[in-house]
Enzyme design. Structure first.
Site, PDB file in Angstrom:
ATOM      1  N   ASP A  67      -5.242  -7.290  -7.308  1.00 39.72           N
ATOM      2  CA  ASP A  67      -4.951  -7.278  -5.865  1.00 39.72           C
ATOM      3  C   ASP A  67      -3.698  -6.435  -5.610  1.00 39.72           C
ATOM      4  O   ASP A  67      -2.594  -6.808  -6.027  1.00 39.72           O
ATOM      5  CB  ASP A  67      -4.726  -8.706  -5.358  1.00 39.72           C
ATOM      6  CG  ASP A  67      -5.969  -9.576  -5.556  1.00 39.72           C
ATOM      7  OD1 ASP A  67      -5.802 -10.755  -5.938  1.00 39.72           O
ATOM      8  OD2 ASP A  67      -7.089  -9.050  -5.385  1.00 39.72           O
ATOM      9  N   LEU A  68      -3.876  -5.305  -4.940  1.00 39.68           N
ATOM     10  CA  LEU A  68      -2.803  -4.334  -4.770  1.00 39.68           C
ATOM     11  C   LEU A  68      -1.520  -4.971  -4.220  1.00 39.68           C
ATOM     12  O   LEU A  68      -1.533  -5.607  -3.165  1.00 39.68           O
ATOM     13  CB  LEU A  68      -3.266  -3.224  -3.815  1.00 39.68           C
ATOM     14  CG  LEU A  68      -2.291  -2.077  -3.593  1.00 39.68           C
ATOM     15  CD1 LEU A  68      -2.047  -1.316  -4.885  1.00 39.68           C
ATOM     16  CD2 LEU A  68      -2.795  -1.150  -2.494  1.00 39.68           C
ATOM     17  N   ASP A  69      -0.444  -4.811  -4.964  1.00 40.78           N
ATOM     18  CA  ASP A  69       0.903  -5.237  -4.532  1.00 40.78           C
ATOM     19  C   ASP A  69       0.989  -6.732  -4.266  1.00 40.78           C
ATOM     20  O   ASP A  69       1.868  -7.192  -3.516  1.00 40.78           O
ATOM     21  CB  ASP A  69       1.334  -4.454  -3.280  1.00 40.78           C
ATOM     22  CG  ASP A  69       1.373  -2.961  -3.546  1.00 40.78           C
ATOM     23  OD1 ASP A  69       1.095  -2.191  -2.624  1.00 40.78           O
ATOM     24  OD2 ASP A  69       1.633  -2.587  -4.706  1.00 40.78           O
ATOM     25  N   GLU A  70       0.089  -7.507  -4.875  1.00 37.89           N
ATOM     26  CA  GLU A  70       0.088  -8.971  -4.683  1.00 37.89           C
ATOM     27  C   GLU A  70       0.553  -9.694  -5.939  1.00 37.89           C
ATOM     28  O   GLU A  70       0.558 -10.924  -5.975  1.00 37.89           O
ATOM     29  CB  GLU A  70      -1.346  -9.427  -4.350  1.00 37.89           C
ATOM     30  CG  GLU A  70      -1.851  -8.958  -2.993  1.00 37.89           C
ATOM     31  CD  GLU A  70      -1.428  -9.895  -1.874  1.00 37.89           C
ATOM     32  OE1 GLU A  70      -1.725  -9.599  -0.713  1.00 37.89           O
ATOM     33  OE2 GLU A  70      -0.770 -10.913  -2.175  1.00 37.89           O
TER      34      GLU A  70
ATOM     35  N   GLY B  15       0.800  -1.227   0.000  1.00 39.68           N
ATOM     36  CA  GLY B  15       0.000   0.000   0.000  1.00 39.68           C
ATOM     37  C   GLY B  15       0.826   1.267   0.000  1.00 39.68           C
ATOM     38  O   GLY B  15       1.979   1.287  -0.418  1.00 39.68           O
TER      39      GLY B  15
END
Ligand SMILES: Nc1nc2c(c(=O)[nH]1)N[C@@H](CN(C=O)c1ccc(C(=O)N[C@@H](CCC(=O)O)C(=O)O)cc1)CN2
Length: 292
Positions: A233-236, A208
């Site tokens: 999916d953020l930063d996944e 994040g």
């Protein structure tokens, strides 16, 4: 090459498929029959997933319509093994759209590496959600700049402009060079496997926003950066490259940001090179990254 030596083209073939005997033999035999010379071959057998990965570099006599013929021949073999595969002509640099927000250190670094011929990319455009004046002192070397401001209310329309730009320029890779806007699931899906982000932490730590401030509060002794493919999916997304540097208790958040810039730059540049040289193959939530 002397005047009498026939011209040769170099291609990179990547493939992955369910593992079974005969894959390497099938590929090498077919390339031999096509008159190709294999210059480098790397493979990985993911026994856990029962999936086989391979990257082959080969050269072959240049000819009109060669790529089409190779695609037909390799495609027929690929069908037999249920392969996912890509074929790239090393003579053709990857068309890259660069996205940036306020901080342009990664963008400037990529442009420098492109300009000196270190990165085989063809920048087709620069997109920022901030005006050109924010980067007034940066020479974009004639690369078209597109100011596409975004708010929660205009996000959908702004992303449609990005998508139109991707299509109209024939973009093959989108690089989020510290572009600080979260892409919608829809756009992330459209760019699956060809959108790279640089996250300014050693994922999975500190996902994040404001990861350096998170790291400062946690009292870490190492900070890092992670280049990964972008997903909904953020930063996944699948990680391509990472690196770290030691810090101390005396470092402030501003020290971490300063030290982090160098990590971000080199990690993103390595990841872009890995991608355009077809060394990264998606493997579920992970990647297989062949040596370089
Ligand atoms: N769909 C995805 N989009 C993006 C990803 C991703 O993995 N999946 N990575 C980010 C980059 N990023 C961290 O590396 C990141 C960017 C932005 C934010 C965030 O909270 N943004 C706010 C607005 C911030 C601002 O306007 O300054 C928001 O979008 O609401 C967190 C992490 C890039 N996109």
């Amino acid at each position: 090459m002397t005047r009498d030596t026939p011209a040769r083209s170099t291609f990179i073939l990547t493939l992955d498929c369910p593992n079974r005997p005969g894959i390497v033999a099938g590929i090498s035999t077919r390339l031999f029959e096509l008159g190709a010379n294999i210059a480098d071959a790397q493979q990985y057998d993911d026994t856990g997933q029962d999936r086989f990965f391979m990257r082959v570099v080969f050269d072959i006599a240049a000819a009109d319509g060669l790529a089409g013929r190779l695609e037909a021949e390799i495609g027929a073999l690929a069908a037999q093994f249920a392969m996912r595969w890509t074929l790239s002509d090393t003579a053709r640099p990857a068309r890259v759209l660069l996205l940036v927000s306020k901080f342009d250190h990664c963008l400037v670094d990529l442009l420098y590496r492109w300009r000196i011929g270190e990165l085989a990319i063809a920048p087709v455009g620069i997109v920022s959600n901030h005006p050109r004046t924010l980067h007034a002192d940066v020479d974009f070397h004639g690369i078209p700049f597109h100011h596409l401001p975004v708010t929660p209310q205009t996000r959908a329309a702004q992303e449609e402009e990005i998508w139109q730009l991707v299509q109209s320029t024939g973009t093959e890779l989108v690089v989020l060079a510290r572009y600080m806007q979260i892409l919608s699931d829809g756009l992330a899906r459209k760019l699956a496997g060809r959108c790279i982000n640089i996250h300014h932490s050693f994922l999975p730590g500190f996902k994040g926003a404001r990861p350096y401030h998170q790291a400062f509060e946690r009292g870490v002794k190492l900070i890092g950066a992670t280049a990964h493919y972008v997903t909904g999916d953020l930063d996944e997304g699948p990680i391509i490259e990472q690196d770290v540097e030691r810090i101390s208790h005396a470092d402030t958040p501003e020290d971490l940001i300063r030290k982090g810039r160098d990590i971000e730059r080199r990690v993103l540049a390595r990841a872009v090179r890995i991608h355009v040289e077809r060394r990264a193959l998606p493997n579920g939530r992970k990647t297989v990254v062949f040596g370089h």
